[in-house]
Design a protein around this motif. Sequence first.
Motif, PDB file in Angstrom:
ATOM      1  N   MET A 170     104.430  90.192   5.158  1.00 25.21           N
ATOM      2  CA  MET A 170     103.060  90.517   5.259  1.00 25.21           C
ATOM      3  C   MET A 170     102.617  91.068   3.902  1.00 25.21           C
ATOM      4  SD  MET A 170     102.270  89.598   8.365  1.00 25.21           S
ATOM      5  CE  MET A 170     100.771  90.303   8.897  1.00 25.21           C
ATOM      6  N   LEU A 171     101.176  91.007   3.640  1.00 28.37           N
ATOM      7  CA  LEU A 171     100.750  91.253   2.339  1.00 28.37           C
ATOM      8  C   LEU A 171      99.818  92.649   2.858  1.00 28.37           C
ATOM      9  CD1 LEU A 171      99.578  87.934   1.036  1.00 28.37           C
ATOM     10  CD2 LEU A 171     101.619  89.230   0.624  1.00 28.37           C
ATOM     11  N   ASN A 172      99.833  93.743   1.782  1.00 28.62           N
ATOM     12  CA  ASN A 172      99.096  94.682   1.790  1.00 28.62           C
ATOM     13  C   ASN A 172      97.502  94.482   1.163  1.00 28.62           C
ATOM     14  OD1 ASN A 172     100.915  96.525   2.946  1.00 28.62           O
ATOM     15  ND2 ASN A 172     102.032  96.616   0.845  1.00 28.62           N
ATOM     16  N   ILE A 173      96.902  95.201   1.866  1.00 32.94           N
ATOM     17  CA  ILE A 173      95.256  95.024   1.315  1.00 32.94           C
ATOM     18  C   ILE A 173      94.789  96.356   0.650  1.00 32.94           C
ATOM     19  CG2 ILE A 173      94.807  93.071   2.790  1.00 32.94           C
ATOM     20  CD1 ILE A 173      93.064  95.199   4.482  1.00 32.94           C
ATOM     21  N   LYS A 174      94.064  96.106  -0.548  1.00 34.55           N
ATOM     22  CA  LYS A 174      93.527  97.555  -0.966  1.00 34.55           C
ATOM     23  C   LYS A 174      92.209  97.986  -0.425  1.00 34.55           C
ATOM     24  CE  LYS A 174      95.466  96.239  -5.557  1.00 34.55           C
ATOM     25  NZ  LYS A 174      96.387  97.506  -5.710  1.00 34.55           N
ATOM     26  N   GLN A 175      91.556  96.950   0.045  1.00 34.85           N
ATOM     27  CA  GLN A 175      90.265  97.156   0.735  1.00 34.85           C
ATOM     28  C   GLN A 175      89.639  96.178   1.661  1.00 34.85           C
ATOM     29  OE1 GLN A 175      87.230  98.862  -2.293  1.00 34.85           O
ATOM     30  NE2 GLN A 175      85.628  99.091  -0.887  1.00 34.85           N
ATOM     31  N   LYS A 176      89.014  96.282   2.666  1.00 33.88           N
ATOM     32  CA  LYS A 176      88.212  95.249   3.210  1.00 33.88           C
ATOM     33  C   LYS A 176      86.892  95.636   3.755  1.00 33.88           C
ATOM     34  CE  LYS A 176      89.496  96.543   8.168  1.00 33.88           C
ATOM     35  NZ  LYS A 176      90.113  97.659   7.885  1.00 33.88           N
ATOM     36  N   SER A 177      85.989  94.591   3.884  1.00 33.00           N
ATOM     37  CA  SER A 177      84.562  94.748   4.494  1.00 33.00           C
ATOM     38  C   SER A 177      84.411  93.692   5.305  1.00 33.00           C
ATOM     39  CB  SER A 177      83.721  94.937   3.371  1.00 33.00           C
ATOM     40  OG  SER A 177      82.255  94.782   3.721  1.00 33.00           O
ATOM     41  N   ILE A 178      83.707  93.714   6.589  1.00 35.50           N
ATOM     42  CA  ILE A 178      83.628  92.885   7.431  1.00 35.50           C
ATOM     43  C   ILE A 178      81.883  92.954   8.023  1.00 35.50           C
ATOM     44  CG2 ILE A 178      84.103  91.570   9.761  1.00 35.50           C
ATOM     45  CD1 ILE A 178      86.970  92.336   9.329  1.00 35.50           C
ATOM     46  N   LYS A 179      81.139  92.211   7.781  1.00 37.29           N
ATOM     47  CA  LYS A 179      79.710  92.410   7.925  1.00 37.29           C
ATOM     48  C   LYS A 179      79.064  91.118   8.853  1.00 37.29           C
ATOM     49  CE  LYS A 179      78.889  95.421   3.959  1.00 37.29           C
ATOM     50  NZ  LYS A 179      78.030  95.411   2.759  1.00 37.29           N
ATOM     51  N   LEU A 180      78.520  91.576   9.714  1.00 37.45           N
ATOM     52  CA  LEU A 180      77.780  90.643  10.438  1.00 37.45           C
ATOM     53  C   LEU A 180      76.384  89.982   9.738  1.00 37.45           C
ATOM     54  CD1 LEU A 180      77.290  88.915  13.368  1.00 37.45           C
ATOM     55  CD2 LEU A 180      75.889  90.927  14.022  1.00 37.45           C
ATOM     56  N   LYS A 181      76.465  88.620   9.495  1.00 41.50           N
ATOM     57  CA  LYS A 181      75.264  88.219   8.652  1.00 41.50           C
ATOM     58  C   LYS A 181      74.041  87.521   9.596  1.00 41.50           C
ATOM     59  CE  LYS A 181      74.058  84.874   4.918  1.00 41.50           C
ATOM     60  NZ  LYS A 181      74.655  83.683   4.224  1.00 41.50           N
ATOM     61  N   LYS A 213      92.866  82.364  12.263  1.00 43.28           N
ATOM     62  CA  LYS A 213      94.257  82.477  12.465  1.00 43.28           C
ATOM     63  C   LYS A 213      95.221  82.092  11.401  1.00 43.28           C
ATOM     64  CE  LYS A 213      93.757  82.409  17.556  1.00 43.28           C
ATOM     65  NZ  LYS A 213      94.325  83.697  17.830  1.00 43.28           N
ATOM     66  N   ARG A 214      95.119  81.097  10.542  1.00 45.25           N
ATOM     67  CA  ARG A 214      95.784  80.823   9.449  1.00 45.25           C
ATOM     68  C   ARG A 214      95.717  81.634   8.319  1.00 45.25           C
ATOM     69  NH1 ARG A 214      94.644  74.191   8.966  1.00 45.25           N
ATOM     70  NH2 ARG A 214      94.378  73.856  11.138  1.00 45.25           N
ATOM     71  N   LEU A 215      94.959  82.785   8.297  1.00 48.99           N
ATOM     72  CA  LEU A 215      94.816  83.648   7.426  1.00 48.99           C
ATOM     73  C   LEU A 215      95.516  84.885   7.875  1.00 48.99           C
ATOM     74  CD1 LEU A 215      91.181  83.232   6.325  1.00 48.99           C
ATOM     75  CD2 LEU A 215      93.142  82.246   5.187  1.00 48.99           C
ATOM     76  N   GLU A 216      96.095  85.077   8.816  1.00 47.33           N
ATOM     77  CA  GLU A 216      96.894  86.302   9.425  1.00 47.33           C
ATOM     78  C   GLU A 216      97.995  86.619   8.624  1.00 47.33           C
ATOM     79  OE1 GLU A 216      97.023  85.726  13.556  1.00 47.33           O
ATOM     80  OE2 GLU A 216      94.796  86.197  13.944  1.00 47.33           O
ATOM     81  N   VAL A 217      97.753  86.920   7.360  1.00 46.57           N
ATOM     82  CA  VAL A 217      99.033  87.186   6.629  1.00 46.57           C
ATOM     83  C   VAL A 217      99.053  88.756   6.135  1.00 46.57           C
ATOM     84  CG1 VAL A 217      99.359  84.857   6.061  1.00 46.57           C
ATOM     85  CG2 VAL A 217      97.972  86.301   4.569  1.00 46.57           C
ATOM     86  N   PHE A 218      97.794  89.580   6.488  1.00 45.23           N
ATOM     87  CA  PHE A 218      97.775  90.643   5.917  1.00 45.23           C
ATOM     88  C   PHE A 218      98.282  91.699   6.749  1.00 45.23           C
ATOM     89  CE2 PHE A 218      94.558  87.890   3.863  1.00 45.23           C
ATOM     90  CZ  PHE A 218      94.818  88.226   2.566  1.00 45.23           C
ATOM     91  N   GLU A 219      98.951  92.726   6.338  1.00 42.44           N
ATOM     92  CA  GLU A 219      99.629  93.857   7.177  1.00 42.44           C
ATOM     93  C   GLU A 219      98.399  94.754   7.480  1.00 42.44           C
ATOM     94  OE1 GLU A 219     102.996  97.257   6.879  1.00 42.44           O
ATOM     95  OE2 GLU A 219     102.765  95.966   5.329  1.00 42.44           O
ATOM     96  N   ASP A 220      98.563  95.102   9.055  1.00 43.82           N
ATOM     97  CA  ASP A 220      97.562  95.905   9.656  1.00 43.82           C
ATOM     98  C   ASP A 220      96.011  95.344   9.409  1.00 43.82           C
ATOM     99  OD1 ASP A 220      99.551  97.930  10.141  1.00 43.82           O
ATOM    100  OD2 ASP A 220      99.208  98.732   8.239  1.00 43.82           O
ATOM    101  N   LEU A 221      96.058  94.204   9.616  1.00 47.41           N
ATOM    102  CA  LEU A 221      94.546  93.614   9.339  1.00 47.41           C
ATOM    103  C   LEU A 221      94.580  92.394  10.447  1.00 47.41           C
ATOM    104  CD1 LEU A 221      91.572  93.314   8.552  1.00 47.41           C
ATOM    105  CD2 LEU A 221      92.532  91.789   6.589  1.00 47.41           C
ATOM    106  N   ASP A 222      94.043  92.588  11.854  1.00 44.37           N
ATOM    107  CA  ASP A 222      93.866  91.338  12.622  1.00 44.37           C
ATOM    108  C   ASP A 222      92.381  90.762  12.587  1.00 44.37           C
ATOM    109  OD1 ASP A 222      93.278  89.887  14.790  1.00 44.37           O
ATOM    110  OD2 ASP A 222      94.848  91.024  16.072  1.00 44.37           O
ATOM    111  N   LEU A 223      92.156  89.690  11.788  1.00 46.92           N
ATOM    112  CA  LEU A 223      90.862  89.290  11.258  1.00 46.92           C
ATOM    113  C   LEU A 223      90.004  88.932  12.654  1.00 46.92           C
ATOM    114  CD1 LEU A 223      91.438  87.039   8.370  1.00 46.92           C
ATOM    115  CD2 LEU A 223      89.921  89.202   8.314  1.00 46.92           C
ATOM    116  N   GLU A 224      90.807  88.443  13.676  1.00 47.64           N
ATOM    117  CA  GLU A 224      90.133  87.958  15.007  1.00 47.64           C
ATOM    118  C   GLU A 224      89.553  89.202  15.775  1.00 47.64           C
ATOM    119  OE1 GLU A 224      90.862  85.768  19.374  1.00 47.64           O
ATOM    120  OE2 GLU A 224      92.426  85.810  17.862  1.00 47.64           O
ATOM    121  N   GLU A 225      90.356  90.455  15.782  1.00 40.92           N
ATOM    122  CA  GLU A 225      90.134  91.475  16.464  1.00 40.92           C
ATOM    123  C   GLU A 225      88.742  92.314  15.567  1.00 40.92           C
ATOM    124  OE1 GLU A 225      91.765  95.830  17.588  1.00 40.92           O
ATOM    125  OE2 GLU A 225      93.135  94.169  17.647  1.00 40.92           O
TER     126      GLU A 225
END
Length: 212
Positions: free
Chosen positions: A1-12, A191-203
């Motif tokens: 699993m990969l670590n992320i430095k920062q993330k942002s998820i916004k409803l457009k 679901k094919r992008l779920e490679v980042f540690e502590d980041l569940d994109l679907e959730e």
Amino acid sequence: MLNIKQKSIKLKEQKNYGSSLHPLYTIAVNIEIAAGESPDMLHKLFSGTGFITRETVPFEVVPNFRGSADNKPFYSAVIIHEGILKEYEVLARDTGGSITSGIHYEPVVYPEELRLIHPAEFARVDIEVKEWELRNYKHFFMRFIASKRYESFDMQVKRETGGGAAFTAIKINIAESELKAKKVPCLGYLKRLEVFEDLDLEEEVMREIGAV
């Protein structure tokens, strides 16, 4: 699993074009992730997870499927091939069709000398990827009429510098229309992008659109 430095998820966008009894939602979300790995390393990883394949970057004629609504390429990249910096693209050429049979698109690869090499094979043939973008736009047809249902996925991966440190910016735009409930758009892609540690994109996206 990969670590992320920062993330942002916004409803457009989130709008019901149907009714309260028969909803038809159009939902669009922007996702931004800062990662430490290089675009080339991420390209190799996503080729291995089944994200970069002949399904998402077609190499044969496909119906009702192109790079974007405004005809951008399925895939584009800046690569190093045999020591030379090159731009690689898989374009979608309209070959015609109809509402009943669908509109067909033929993938066209540039440059010509690389037309037989699929992006998923880059690592095997020692092609380094400096930056890349993958786009999928699917317009669904109903018999005899053009439906307004579509699915759009766009992912850009590029090395950037901020605050004196280098990182890889991953920018993802997802959108889907005529959803009968508040759902995560383009879920199969996420679901094919779920490679980042502590980041569940679907959730995370479900929370952003108020579906939890």
